[in-house]
Motif scaffolding. Structure first.
Motif, PDB file in Angstrom:
ATOM      1  N   UNK A 381       0.862  -1.221  -0.063  1.00 51.59           N
ATOM      2  CA  UNK A 381      -0.144   0.047  -0.073  1.00 51.59           C
ATOM      3  C   UNK A 381       0.841   1.173  -0.040  1.00 51.59           C
ATOM      4  N   UNK A 382       0.626   2.235  -0.872  1.00 54.00           N
ATOM      5  CA  UNK A 382       1.339   3.176  -1.183  1.00 54.00           C
ATOM      6  C   UNK A 382       0.506   4.779  -1.172  1.00 54.00           C
ATOM      7  N   UNK A 383       0.350   5.395   0.014  1.00 56.66           N
ATOM      8  CA  UNK A 383      -0.455   6.659  -0.031  1.00 56.66           C
ATOM      9  C   UNK A 383       0.258   7.678  -0.693  1.00 56.66           C
ATOM     10  N   UNK A 384      -0.536   8.111  -1.874  1.00 55.00           N
ATOM     11  CA  UNK A 384       0.321   9.472  -2.735  1.00 55.00           C
ATOM     12  C   UNK A 384      -0.220  10.676  -2.049  1.00 55.00           C
ATOM     13  N   UNK A 385       0.971  11.514  -2.036  1.00 56.24           N
ATOM     14  CA  UNK A 385       0.599  12.957  -1.501  1.00 56.24           C
ATOM     15  C   UNK A 385      -0.010  13.573  -3.024  1.00 56.24           C
ATOM     16  N   UNK A 386      -1.228  13.753  -2.988  1.00 54.97           N
ATOM     17  CA  UNK A 386      -1.532  14.674  -4.117  1.00 54.97           C
ATOM     18  C   UNK A 386      -1.540  16.145  -4.380  1.00 54.97           C
ATOM     19  N   UNK A 387      -0.710  16.731  -3.067  1.00 52.27           N
ATOM     20  CA  UNK A 387      -0.107  18.077  -3.212  1.00 52.27           C
ATOM     21  C   UNK A 387       0.971  17.987  -3.996  1.00 52.27           C
ATOM     22  N   UNK A 388       1.632  16.872  -4.153  1.00 55.49           N
ATOM     23  CA  UNK A 388       3.016  17.131  -4.882  1.00 55.49           C
ATOM     24  C   UNK A 388       2.868  16.037  -6.268  1.00 55.49           C
ATOM     25  N   UNK A 389       1.946  15.077  -6.349  1.00 63.64           N
ATOM     26  CA  UNK A 389       2.018  14.152  -7.404  1.00 63.64           C
ATOM     27  C   UNK A 389       0.455  14.261  -8.053  1.00 63.64           C
ATOM     28  N   UNK A 390       0.352  13.696  -9.446  1.00 59.04           N
ATOM     29  CA  UNK A 390      -0.938  13.696 -10.205  1.00 59.04           C
ATOM     30  C   UNK A 390      -1.171  12.272 -10.113  1.00 59.04           C
ATOM     31  N   UNK A 391      -1.999  11.952  -9.209  1.00 59.97           N
ATOM     32  CA  UNK A 391      -2.770  10.704  -9.174  1.00 59.97           C
ATOM     33  C   UNK A 391      -3.061   9.879 -10.352  1.00 59.97           C
ATOM     34  N   UNK A 450       8.145  13.545   0.413  1.00 64.46           N
ATOM     35  CA  UNK A 450       8.682  11.968   1.079  1.00 64.46           C
ATOM     36  C   UNK A 450       7.641  11.237   1.199  1.00 64.46           C
ATOM     37  N   UNK A 451       7.833   9.880   1.335  1.00 63.47           N
ATOM     38  CA  UNK A 451       6.650   8.825   1.321  1.00 63.47           C
ATOM     39  C   UNK A 451       7.369   7.751   1.621  1.00 63.47           C
ATOM     40  N   UNK A 452       6.297   6.774   2.399  1.00 66.05           N
ATOM     41  CA  UNK A 452       6.568   5.474   2.702  1.00 66.05           C
ATOM     42  C   UNK A 452       5.427   4.525   2.216  1.00 66.05           C
ATOM     43  N   UNK A 453       5.882   3.302   2.301  1.00 63.83           N
ATOM     44  CA  UNK A 453       4.917   2.273   1.915  1.00 63.83           C
ATOM     45  C   UNK A 453       4.581   1.358   2.963  1.00 63.83           C
ATOM     46  N   UNK A 461       0.776  -7.393  10.956  1.00 69.14           N
ATOM     47  CA  UNK A 461       0.768  -5.878  11.092  1.00 69.14           C
ATOM     48  C   UNK A 461       1.707  -5.636   9.966  1.00 69.14           C
ATOM     49  N   UNK A 462       1.585  -4.287   9.487  1.00 67.35           N
ATOM     50  CA  UNK A 462       2.385  -4.182   8.074  1.00 67.35           C
ATOM     51  C   UNK A 462       3.722  -3.888   8.672  1.00 67.35           C
ATOM     52  N   UNK A 463       4.687  -3.947   7.505  1.00 67.50           N
ATOM     53  CA  UNK A 463       6.008  -3.472   7.612  1.00 67.50           C
ATOM     54  C   UNK A 463       5.969  -2.200   6.957  1.00 67.50           C
ATOM     55  N   UNK A 464       6.625  -1.225   7.765  1.00 70.06           N
ATOM     56  CA  UNK A 464       6.714   0.320   7.018  1.00 70.06           C
ATOM     57  C   UNK A 464       7.973   0.262   6.636  1.00 70.06           C
ATOM     58  N   UNK A 465       8.085   0.803   5.187  1.00 69.17           N
ATOM     59  CA  UNK A 465       9.442   0.959   4.563  1.00 69.17           C
ATOM     60  C   UNK A 465      10.139   2.157   5.077  1.00 69.17           C
ATOM     61  N   UNK A 466      11.212   2.373   4.821  1.00 72.65           N
ATOM     62  CA  UNK A 466      11.995   3.650   4.726  1.00 72.65           C
ATOM     63  C   UNK A 466      11.199   4.713   4.242  1.00 72.65           C
ATOM     64  N   UNK A 467      11.547   6.132   4.812  1.00 77.56           N
ATOM     65  CA  UNK A 467      11.129   7.364   4.118  1.00 77.56           C
ATOM     66  C   UNK A 467      11.657   7.609   3.074  1.00 77.56           C
ATOM     67  N   UNK A 468      11.441   7.778   1.757  1.00 81.11           N
ATOM     68  CA  UNK A 468      12.196   7.958   0.664  1.00 81.11           C
ATOM     69  C   UNK A 468      11.917   9.591   0.406  1.00 81.11           C
ATOM     70  N   UNK A 469      12.884  10.459   0.772  1.00 82.35           N
ATOM     71  CA  UNK A 469      12.632  11.876   0.383  1.00 82.35           C
ATOM     72  C   UNK A 469      13.310  12.343  -0.926  1.00 82.35           C
TER      73      UNK A 469
END
Length: 560
Positions: A381-391, A450-453, A461-469
């Motif tokens: 699961x990846x939540x996209x920041x729509x203030x920075x990306x065009x979904x 920045x974004x995590x997945x 429980x989910x495994x949270x990835x690194x924050x990619x900035x």
């Protein structure tokens, strides 16, 4: 069965007097999306908690399913596998007492299946069984009332499948180029229907002659000094005409040693591998490469965590190609030592140039099963920041295993690897998904995002990835150079190019793809620490030969 991501176990070390705690009533569900559902019930008596137990139907209450406790009289459960029916049970908790379980509640009550095939009408006489399959094409079914989108990607046979709830859906295919049209452009499918299934095929037809080859480098492993590292290099014909050309892959041969190349290379030099290829429209070729990286104790060219290796893949198409930007892919890979195998990476690097504003960025999410049993299903699961990306620009590109994708709540992209049965042995326990998405045109220099997945293995429980900035910078492409390396930036460029070298440059020459000399510079007349003008060059791909006391190195750049 594994526990679910929201698993909360309440352990009560006493016997429940079940007759004094009344069960919940009106146990029902709503807001079912295929991957999540809201459970609702009415509280009765003195209940302060409720326990919900569920499993994949057919399920027997008490047989080891998922148990979730809540103090509210409703809950949202996510992470469900589309197309799978579940049985839910509920009981009330009243202090030190509990009620009997009531149920089952079946979720979903109705589920529907859309399938079909996508073909490319290569002879322009209508799609038939002799026409090639359109592989890797995104198919989207959008609920006309909620706007929730369910997506799938065609397989090697051009087939796709989608699971959707009841509703009216607009089903369409996503074109990678405006030179190809789809028939139908979209189709409306209404569920429920008598069979709870529908078949919708698409026929793709060229409407213009366009040549468009796209190249991408996919790192399959993180790079660690002394260890092997692998890459897939993909070449895709996104145009409407067959193309025969050559692919070139360049790597720092003083820092890494080639182990295998499949298929075998057509030609090679000390630091370059080349293949000739022929591609039909919408066809993709994959080249599998593996290398061994130098150790930190290498006597001549040691590698350490934090060093950067620069890899480049390119094809030699010139002005006939409608998009020269995707004819070259550069990967700046930072070396690590111990690392979490579940991570997210922007393949363009942690900084991008201003000319990438409004353009596609490639993201890879890797996952690895480090448990003690195979994972039947994996969800990313990846939540996209729509203030920075065009979904709306989201395009899935590649994966290690078959999957389908969905977009829910406007910005939540989920990749489903159903029945993946991912092993827990080191050799076979990893996978990845690769997608691209455009940044918004409103971004400016200095902006970062920045974004995590989240990675779910079965019901854990989910495994949270690194924050990619990633940061937009005028010095994007400049990384700390490894020993005996030269970096060229920005690439592509319109007016100027800059070189960053760890040693003195004696001379350089610029050649076009036909091998014709365009410009040459000498240290006696040129300051190689200053930008070099390429204003007089025509648009296209060029090679820069840099000579120094250390030898000769060839770089490639694109003039916009």
């Amino acid at each position: 069965m594994s526990r679910f991501l929201l698993l909360i176990l309440i352990t009560l070390g006493f016997q429940f007097a079940q007759s004094q705690c009344t069960p919940a009533t009106q146990f029902e569900f709503s807001n079912f999306t295929g991957t999540s559902v809201q459970l609702n019930w009415q509280s009765t008596g003195s209940a302060t908690f409720w326990e919900v137990e569920f499993g994949v139907a057919p399920y027997t209450q008490g047989s080891g399913g998922v148990i979730i406790a809540t103090a509210a009289n409703n809950m949202i459960i996510s992470g469900l596998t589309p197309g799978v029916q579940y049985e839910f049970y509920i009981r009330s908790i009243c202090g030190n007492q509990s009620s009997v379980f009531t149920g089952p509640l079946y979720v979903p009550g109705n589920y529907n299946f859309i399938s079909g095939n996508v073909s490319y009408d290569v002879d322009m006489n209508g799609c038939t069984t002799t026409d090639p399959a359109a592989v890797g094409l995104q198919i989207t079914a959008t609920d006309s009332s909620s706007g929730i989108a369910f997506q799938a990607v065609t397989d090697v046979n051009g087939a796709y499948s989608l699971y959707v709830p009841d509703g009216i859906f607009d089903v369409s295919s996503t074109m990678l180029t405006s030179s190809i049209t789809s028939s139908p452009v979209s189709a409306t499918i209404n569920f429920p229907n008598p069979s709870n299934s529908a078949v919708q095929d698409f026929c793709l037809t060229p409407i213009a002659v366009a040549q468009d080859i796209a190249v991408s480098i996919i790192p399959l492993l993180q790079a660690r000094p002394g260890f092997d590292v692998s890459y897939d290099v993909r070449v895709m014909n996104q145009g409407t005409v067959p193309v025969s050309d050559a692919l070139q892959f360049t790597y720092p041969n003083d820092l890494m040693t080639l182990l295998t190349a499949v298929p075998a290379v057509t030609a090679s030099t000390a630091n370059t591998l080349s293949w000739t290829y022929s591609l039909q429209p919408l066809q993709t070729l994959t080249y599998e490469l593996s290398f061994n990286l130098n150790t930190p104790t290498d006597p001549n060219f040691p590698l350490n965590a934090g060093d950067v290796i620069n890899l480049s893949a390119s094809t030699y198409l010139t002005g006939a190609d409608v998009n020269l930007l995707n004819n070259t892919d550069n990967l700046y890979q930072t070396l690590v030592n111990s690392y979490d195998p579940n991570d997210k990476t922007c393949l363009e690097g942690k900084t991008i140039a201003p000319d990438m504003i409004g353009e596609y960025l490639d993201y890879m999410i890797r996952f690895e099963n480090t448990g003690t049993a195979s994972a039947i299903n994996v969800r990313v699961k990846d939540v996209i920041d729509t203030s920075k990306f065009d979904i709306d620009s989201f395009v899935p590109l590649s994966s290690s295993h078959e999957y389908y994708a969905s977009i829910t709540n406007g910005n939540e992209i989920e990749f489903y690897f159903d029945d993946i049965n991912l092993d827990f042995n080191d050799a076979t326990n990893d996978g990845y998904v690769l997608f691209k998405i455009k940044t918004l045109n409103s971004l400016t220099v200095g902006d970062s995002f920045d974004n995590t997945a989240e990675i779910y293995f079965d019901f854990n429980f989910p495994i949270i990835t690194n924050t990619e900035t990633v940061t937009i910078s005028t010095t994007a492409s400049v990384a700390d150079p490894t020993e005996n390396s030269i970096l060229l930036f920005p690439n592509p460029s319109q007016d100027l190019i800059q070189l960053n070298s760890s040693y003195a440059i004696n001379s350089l020459e610029i050649y076009d793809v036909q091998g014709r000399l365009q410009s040459q510079y000498d240290a006696s007349t040129t300051d190689f620490e200053s930008p070099i003008s390429i204003v007089k060059l025509s648009k296209g791909v060029y090679f820069l030969i840099v000579k120094s006391d250390q030898g000769q190195e060839t770089l490639k750049f694109i003039k916009k």
